[in-house]
Design a protein around this motif. Sequence first.
Motif, PDB file in Angstrom:
ATOM      1  N   GLY A   1      60.060  38.800  -5.407  1.00  0.00           N
ATOM      2  CA  GLY A   1      59.104  38.119  -4.522  1.00  0.00           C
ATOM      3  C   GLY A   1      57.761  38.833  -4.514  1.00  0.00           C
ATOM      4  O   GLY A   1      56.712  38.200  -4.610  1.00  0.00           O
ATOM      5  N   TYR A   2      57.779  40.173  -4.452  1.00  0.00           N
ATOM      6  CA  TYR A   2      56.522  40.930  -4.443  1.00  0.00           C
ATOM      7  C   TYR A   2      55.782  40.771  -5.782  1.00  0.00           C
ATOM      8  O   TYR A   2      54.551  40.692  -5.804  1.00  0.00           O
ATOM      9  CB  TYR A   2      56.775  42.418  -4.172  1.00  0.00           C
TER      10      TYR A   2
ATOM     11  N   VAL B   1      55.879  38.151  -7.651  1.00  0.00           N
ATOM     12  CA  VAL B   1      55.268  36.812  -7.631  1.00  0.00           C
ATOM     13  C   VAL B   1      53.958  36.844  -6.842  1.00  0.00           C
ATOM     14  O   VAL B   1      52.947  36.269  -7.263  1.00  0.00           O
ATOM     15  CB  VAL B   1      56.249  35.764  -7.045  1.00  0.00           C
ATOM     16  N   VAL B   2      53.968  37.546  -5.708  1.00  0.00           N
ATOM     17  CA  VAL B   2      52.737  37.652  -4.905  1.00  0.00           C
ATOM     18  C   VAL B   2      51.638  38.297  -5.753  1.00  0.00           C
ATOM     19  O   VAL B   2      50.493  37.820  -5.795  1.00  0.00           O
ATOM     20  CB  VAL B   2      52.975  38.500  -3.627  1.00  0.00           C
TER      21      VAL B   2
ATOM     22  N   THR C   1      50.410  35.950  -8.453  1.00  0.00           N
ATOM     23  CA  THR C   1      49.643  34.842  -7.865  1.00  0.00           C
ATOM     24  C   THR C   1      48.167  35.228  -7.746  1.00  0.00           C
ATOM     25  O   THR C   1      47.285  34.502  -8.199  1.00  0.00           O
ATOM     26  CB  THR C   1      50.198  34.481  -6.466  1.00  0.00           C
TER      27      THR C   1
ATOM     28  N   LEU D   1      47.707  40.210   9.251  1.00  0.00           N
ATOM     29  CA  LEU D   1      49.172  40.272   9.127  1.00  0.00           C
ATOM     30  C   LEU D   1      49.606  41.680   8.693  1.00  0.00           C
ATOM     31  O   LEU D   1      50.563  42.233   9.239  1.00  0.00           O
ATOM     32  CB  LEU D   1      49.663  39.237   8.108  1.00  0.00           C
TER      33      LEU D   1
ATOM     34  N   PRO E   1      47.898  40.509  -0.884  1.00  0.00           N
ATOM     35  CA  PRO E   1      46.978  39.370  -0.700  1.00  0.00           C
ATOM     36  C   PRO E   1      45.541  39.777  -0.341  1.00  0.00           C
ATOM     37  O   PRO E   1      44.612  39.294  -1.010  1.00  0.00           O
ATOM     38  CB  PRO E   1      47.651  38.549   0.412  1.00  0.00           C
TER      39      PRO E   1
ATOM     40  N   TRP F   1      51.701  34.382   3.445  1.00  0.00           N
ATOM     41  CA  TRP F   1      52.662  35.371   2.940  1.00  0.00           C
ATOM     42  C   TRP F   1      53.972  34.687   2.553  1.00  0.00           C
ATOM     43  O   TRP F   1      54.537  34.926   1.488  1.00  0.00           O
ATOM     44  CB  TRP F   1      52.897  36.459   3.986  1.00  0.00           C
TER      45      TRP F   1
ATOM     46  N   ALA G   1      53.594  32.766  -0.778  1.00  0.00           N
ATOM     47  CA  ALA G   1      53.493  33.517  -2.039  1.00  0.00           C
ATOM     48  C   ALA G   1      54.753  34.318  -2.349  1.00  0.00           C
ATOM     49  O   ALA G   1      55.133  34.460  -3.505  1.00  0.00           O
ATOM     50  CB  ALA G   1      52.291  34.456  -1.978  1.00  0.00           C
ATOM     51  N   ASN G   2      55.417  34.833  -1.307  1.00  0.00           N
ATOM     52  CA  ASN G   2      56.567  35.709  -1.499  1.00  0.00           C
ATOM     53  C   ASN G   2      57.824  34.878  -1.745  1.00  0.00           C
ATOM     54  O   ASN G   2      58.568  34.557  -0.833  1.00  0.00           O
ATOM     55  CB  ASN G   2      56.730  36.590  -0.246  1.00  0.00           C
ATOM     56  N   SER G   3      58.056  34.514  -3.014  1.00  0.00           N
ATOM     57  CA  SER G   3      59.162  33.593  -3.309  1.00  0.00           C
ATOM     58  C   SER G   3      59.902  34.006  -4.573  1.00  0.00           C
ATOM     59  O   SER G   3      59.288  34.192  -5.627  1.00  0.00           O
ATOM     60  CB  SER G   3      58.600  32.173  -3.473  1.00  0.00           C
TER      61      SER G   3
END
Lengths: 148, 430
Positions: free
Chosen positions: A36-37, A39-40, A43, A96, A122, B49, B52-54
């Motif tokens: 997941g990280y 992918v972030v 992105t 966040l 991000p 968040w 994107a976190n997937s």
Amino acid sequence: MLTGAVLVSLVVLVCVEAFLRGAFNYSLGFAEELTGYCVVFITFFGAALALRGSAMFQVHFLMDRWSAPTRRWATRIFVIIALVICVILAWKAKDLTLSSFARGKFAPTVLRTPLWVPQLIPPLGFAVLGFFLVEQFLLTFRKSGDKS
Amino acid sequence: MEAILAFGLLIGLILGGMWVQFAVAGAGLTYIWLLKGFGGWKALGIVSWGAANSFTLAAIPLFVLMAEILLGSGLSTRLYNGVAPFMRRLPGGLLHTNIAGSGIFAAISGGSAPTAAAMSTVALPELSARGYNRRLVAGSLAAGGTLGILIPPSITMIIYATFTETSIARLFAAGLVPGILLALCYMGFIIARVLINPSLAPKLETRASAGDLGRALLDIVPFLMLITIVLGSIYGGFATPTEAGAVGTVGAILIAAIYRKLSLKLIKDALARTASMSGNILFVVFTSMIFAYATALSGIGEELVGTLENAQVSRLTFLLIIMVVFAILGCFMEGLGMIAIIVPVIFPALVALGVDPIWFGVFVVILVELGQLTPPLGVILFVVASSSSEVNVEDVIMGTLPFFIIIVAFMLLLIAVPQIALFLPEFTFG
């Protein structure tokens, strides 16, 4: 370079997890979280690469009919709008991150990653995108350059 | 009113030439502001968040990388030459290779542009030199390219699944039979065209020897093995689509190594292209999630359900309206963005009308295919046209027109017989 390294890590991580799960019925327990990280990261930093390489999705058919000065002005306006968007989203992402840091939040996984660490991606990504947007803006002042 | 302003702004910015991702984000932020004021932006940090976190979305860069390695290693030539001997005796000869080759490449690539590029760069110069009608060649390549997003793995399906929370594995299963049938329809059309007008394609009299066929089969076998591993592991429930993508990437590296095409430069170039392309796609998804958040806040989906119920719109009428809307939007909107923006709005209405979300996934992917063939934004038209100096965009558009009609007819068939798409997922997953 760094995005490429993240991509390689992604392939290795997911492959190892699939192999261990398939062959030994064993899971690393953190593959999904780190994926997941990754992918972030891809992105935001991949999007920044696409923007810099003029590969970001854009519809050109109207713009191509405009004169070069009009195109330059349109690009400048679009860059300014995009920068405002980047600032708003970076600001919210930063909120966040700071909130996770202040509350000491961590991922509910075996790694117990402090969430503010991956959540830094991000705001940093938007900063890089913003930097390349400024570059696009400056390019419109080049005499011969009509990159937009 | 807010919805009209937001969608108007979105279309205006995109048509004006703004980067699609920023246009979507800008329209999304404006939409939220119109609905809730600046206070509506409060949740943006956590929304973005979560977007994107997937783990699921990790399949996208992996499938892109797999295709980029195969494309960069020039193995599409080998695939083309491997398929050709099996197709050359059919009326239309090597034109069928364009379709069958695209179909096979589609099964190892998640997108249409790589599929069209893989076949076009090989086939266009070759077939033009042999005297094939260049419009028919260009049309068959563009049509074959569209199979890239219908035949699994499909990035478009992954994005549809992300926004509708449907099973990617089921969607992948649902796309397979329609993809093969559509390819057969294309081939049937080529046979009919060439039988009516034999001057469109030279007749190949020589029969391939058993040795030729054996060597050709050896060229295809590695690709078939890769397809079996990738799709077999998903359908068999052994791997998630993300894991299948990673294993497929390693498989692609092995194939490149077997054919002595593997080099550090190949990997570096593939990684660079994948990073840019994946970032581009994932950033569309990310910004579209912000827009989807705005549409969820507005309740426009539920309003649409109420409107449709009051107007007593039937399932068929609604689907035909969707076809028209996508056809219009497809002229100036990129396919992935179209799915990410429109699907969350219409999804509640689909559920209310009893439309199967898996079936609709296939339907919407074929609609995106149509968009990819529609000027002025039809990405495949430009991929094919830029592959060779032998054809220009006009040739590709004219050549694609009959295939466009075939796709529309196929969609109507899919509405009439939904089992075409639903049979395999029901058979495989129950």
